[in-house]
Write a protein that holds these residues in place. Structure first.
Motif, short mmCIF file in Angstrom:
data_model
loop_
_atom_site.label_atom_id
_atom_site.label_comp_id
_atom_site.label_asym_id
_atom_site.label_seq_id
_atom_site.Cartn_x
_atom_site.Cartn_y
_atom_site.Cartn_z
N THR A 48 3.53 -1.77 3.40
CA THR A 48 3.61 -0.53 2.62
C THR A 48 4.74 -0.58 1.60
O THR A 48 5.70 -1.34 1.74
CB THR A 48 3.86 0.67 3.55
OG1 THR A 48 5.17 0.54 4.14
CG2 THR A 48 2.81 0.75 4.64
N ASP A 78 6.31 1.54 8.19
CA ASP A 78 6.77 0.62 7.14
C ASP A 78 7.04 -0.77 7.69
O ASP A 78 6.91 -1.77 6.97
CB ASP A 78 8.03 1.18 6.47
CG ASP A 78 7.75 2.41 5.61
OD1 ASP A 78 6.59 2.59 5.20
OD2 ASP A 78 8.69 3.18 5.36
N TYR A 80 0.82 -1.20 0.00
CA TYR A 80 0.00 0.00 0.00
C TYR A 80 0.86 1.26 0.00
O TYR A 80 1.92 1.30 0.63
CB TYR A 80 -0.90 0.02 1.24
CG TYR A 80 -1.97 -1.04 1.23
CD1 TYR A 80 -3.29 -0.73 0.96
CD2 TYR A 80 -1.65 -2.37 1.50
CE1 TYR A 80 -4.28 -1.71 0.94
CE2 TYR A 80 -2.62 -3.36 1.47
CZ TYR A 80 -3.93 -3.02 1.20
OH TYR A 80 -4.90 -4.00 1.18
N VAL A 102 1.34 5.19 1.22
CA VAL A 102 1.09 5.78 2.54
C VAL A 102 0.90 7.29 2.39
O VAL A 102 1.70 7.97 1.75
CB VAL A 102 2.25 5.52 3.52
CG1 VAL A 102 1.90 6.03 4.91
CG2 VAL A 102 2.59 4.03 3.57
N CYS A 137 -4.12 2.53 -0.61
CA CYS A 137 -3.28 3.28 0.31
C CYS A 137 -3.82 3.19 1.73
O CYS A 137 -4.95 2.78 1.96
CB CYS A 137 -3.20 4.75 -0.11
SG CYS A 137 -4.79 5.59 -0.07
#
Length: 593
Positions: free
Chosen positions: A167, A162, A60, A62, A101
């Motif tokens: 992410t 993270d 994803y 961020v 996200c």
């Protein structure tokens, strides 16, 4: 009197207590990180919003947002207003308008908000009188603390996010957003940490220019931005303001910032400045237009439409070697699984088919060219595999790795500094083109061979690209001569960087080609170049390459280099001459005769 005071205290305490509870949201889920501690700033809550269907097996982007307690639930904010972040992000994700996200909502600490959100490097340019007035009015006599706030975000919070969540940690997937003073620190963040943030959205940016004399802070801001604005390569910036309430004071400041951005090379595709008539300075106003900066920063391009044939798109094609990317497969009219087709792999896939869908508003329009040649029976049946590039990673994925690794450390440092100075990269340069080719050869090609009615052998497999895409296509046929039977390299970027003075790269490429060119008996290679814009660098370099090609036994039957005087380094130019390399690689038997 005591009763009224006691009632007010009870109300305020109720608001504070209510604000501390996790927001109620319409979609997705919020995970609260209580009192996240920092070596740089006061501890604070951080709320992480995860969309519906969040899956730790996927990656994803961020989005970091300031004033975290104001983003989700108006029943828990001091002014009963909110951004509606969960509703807007959820809707855009479900509609397929933005990439997936998560949102990291960073609470402010109240009394230190302005201190933490004001840029140190702007403050340092103010005269002592203005500094004193500023501190007395806004920060309780304390100096600003924006640098430490960003250190907290970049060095402490981001690594935590993270590590804890699935992410993408790179700048291309990391964004920062805020309003008012939160917008100020967001713009400062992308300038101070351009290797961390790929985009910033700054709504109703407040430069606190209402203090007297009111030109001091804007003047310091302009001076700072003139020298420190992030590179237009690999960054997006969104700015806006309303014309109602206190927002109307930002018009003049914003117009100067727009001029600075344009002077630095930003254009429509990566810099958007908007004015909203009669909109005021509060969360409701920002919530109404939040979709615009979100789509600007994280938006997916609309699917390319083919004017002939059809395109089948594979979104976020997974790889063990390189980041995921879109792959688009063009099939000609009357494609039939009962036939066999040649395969042409092409770089920069998002620039191949639909000019209305590219940042330059031009494309190769390869579907038109191939469709016409097929109807005229001038070429063999073929499908095209358009492989999207990954923006800021494009140079590293397309730069031939072995020639780079043959350079001395000093020469490699020259390449890094050259690319950093032009904003093409944001860190020490290290090509990953060997992995990029492994992705094509060992992951993408087997998928295509299984999914479509294609010839799998070298004789019917080709690769093509322009500029850096020309370089990687040349590298591909040299590294995988058993896979690719032909390569078309248009406006090949032999300099590797963007200056020829002291440049060791062309010599490294020449040396590599001397020992790695594939056997001319079963390979075909096409080169071309113009002499305008970036192509102006290529004529003497291409002549050196041609000498190597000749020395390895290539002739007019299996090699062609063409010069197009007056042509520049654009998709329009490549489209105009695309028929020539297509005929060279794919000519039908009747056409060959």
């Amino acid at each position: 009197m005591k009763t009224r005071f006691l009632t007010l205290v009870i109300i305020l305490w109720g608001l504070i207590t209510n604000a501390q509870t996790i927001p109620t949201i319409a979609s997705g889920k919020i995970e609260r990180i209580e009192n996240f501690s920092s070596r740089f700033v006061e501890s604070r809550n951080v709320d992480v919003w995860l969309p519906d269907g969040y899956n730790s097996n996927k990656k994803y982007s961020v989005v970091y947002m300031h004033d975290g307690q104001m983003l989700f639930d108006s029943t828990k904010t001091w002014n009963r207003k909110e951004w509606g972040v969960d509703e807007t992000f959820s809707r855009l994700i479900k509609e397929g308008k933005i990439n997936r996200c998560i949102v990291v909502a960073i609470w402010n600490t109240g009394s230190n908000r302005i201190s933490e959100y004001f840029p140190d490097k702007v403050f340092s340019q103010l005269d002592n009188k203005t500094k004193t007035t500023f501190m007395e009015k806004y920060t309780n006599g304390k100096t600003v603390n924006g640098d430490n706030y960003l250190k907290f975000l970049v060095n402490e919070l981001k690594p935590y996010i993270d590590h804890r969540y699935s992410t993408y940690p790179d700048k291309d997937h990391t964004f920062i957003i805020g309003s008012s003073m939160g917008a100020t620190i967001s713009l400062y963040a992308i300038n101070e940490f351009p290797e961390v943030f790929g985009g910033a959205a700054c709504l109703s940016t407040a430069w606190l220019s209402s203090i007297e004399p009111n030109y001091e802070i804007p003047a310091a801001t302009f001076e700072y931005l003139r020298h420190n604005l992030a590179s237009p390569f690999g960054h997006k910036i969104y700015m806006d303001y309303g014309t109602g309430e206190s927002d109307k004071n930002y018009e003049l400041t914003q117009s100067f910032i727009d001029l600075i951005a344009k002077g630095k090379g930003f254009w429509e595709s990566n810099y958007l400045s908007k004015v909203y008539e009669k909109e005021v300075h509060n969360e409701v106003a920002w919530s109404k237009r939040l979709n615009i900066p979100i789509e600007f920063l994280l938006g997916k391009l609309p699917d390319q439409k083919a004017s002939s044939g059809k395109i089948e798109k594979y979104e976020n094609f997974q790889s063990n070697y390189v980041p995921e990317r879109d792959v688009e497969v063009w099939l000609p009219e009357n494609y039939k699984s009962s036939k066999k087709y040649n395969v042409l792999y092409m770089q920069d896939g998002q620039m191949l088919f639909d000019p209305s869908n590219t940042w330059t508003k031009s494309s190769w329009e390869i579907d038109d060219v191939l469709n016409r040649l097929l109807k005229e029976r001038k070429i063999e049946n073929v499908i095209v595999i358009g492989i999207s590039n990954r923006g800021i990673k494009r140079h590293a994925e397309y730069f031939p790795q072995k020639p780079f690794e043959s350079l001395t450390s000093e020469q490699q440092d020259f390449v890094s500094k050259s690319l950093l100075s032009t904003g093409r990269i944001s860190e020490v340069f290290k090509p990953v083109s060997d992995n990029y080719l492994k992705f094509i050869v060992t992951e993408l090609k087997p998928f295509i061979d299984k999914k479509y009615a294609v010839y799998k052998d070298r004789k019917h497999t080709f690769i093509a690209g322009s500029s850096m895409g020309g370089l990687i296509s040349m590298y591909a046929i040299c590294e995988y001569p058993l896979v690719f039977g032909g390569a078309a390299c248009l406006s090949t970027h032999w300099p590797g960087v963007f200056s020829m003075e002291g440049n060791p790269v062309p010599d490294a490429f020449i040396t590599y080609l001397t020992s790695h060119l594939p056997d001319p008996k079963n390979h075909r290679i096409y080169f071309d170049y113009g002499d305008k814009t970036l192509d102006a660098m290529y004529p003497p370099l291409q002549k050196r390459v041609d000498e190597v090609i000749k020395s390895r036994g290539y002739t007019g039957k299996n090699w062609e280099t063409l010069y197009f005087p007056g042509k520049d380094h654009t998709e329009k130019s490549w489209h105009e001459r695309l028929e020539i390399p297509m005929l060279f690689l794919l000519a039908s038997k009747t056409e060959q005769k």
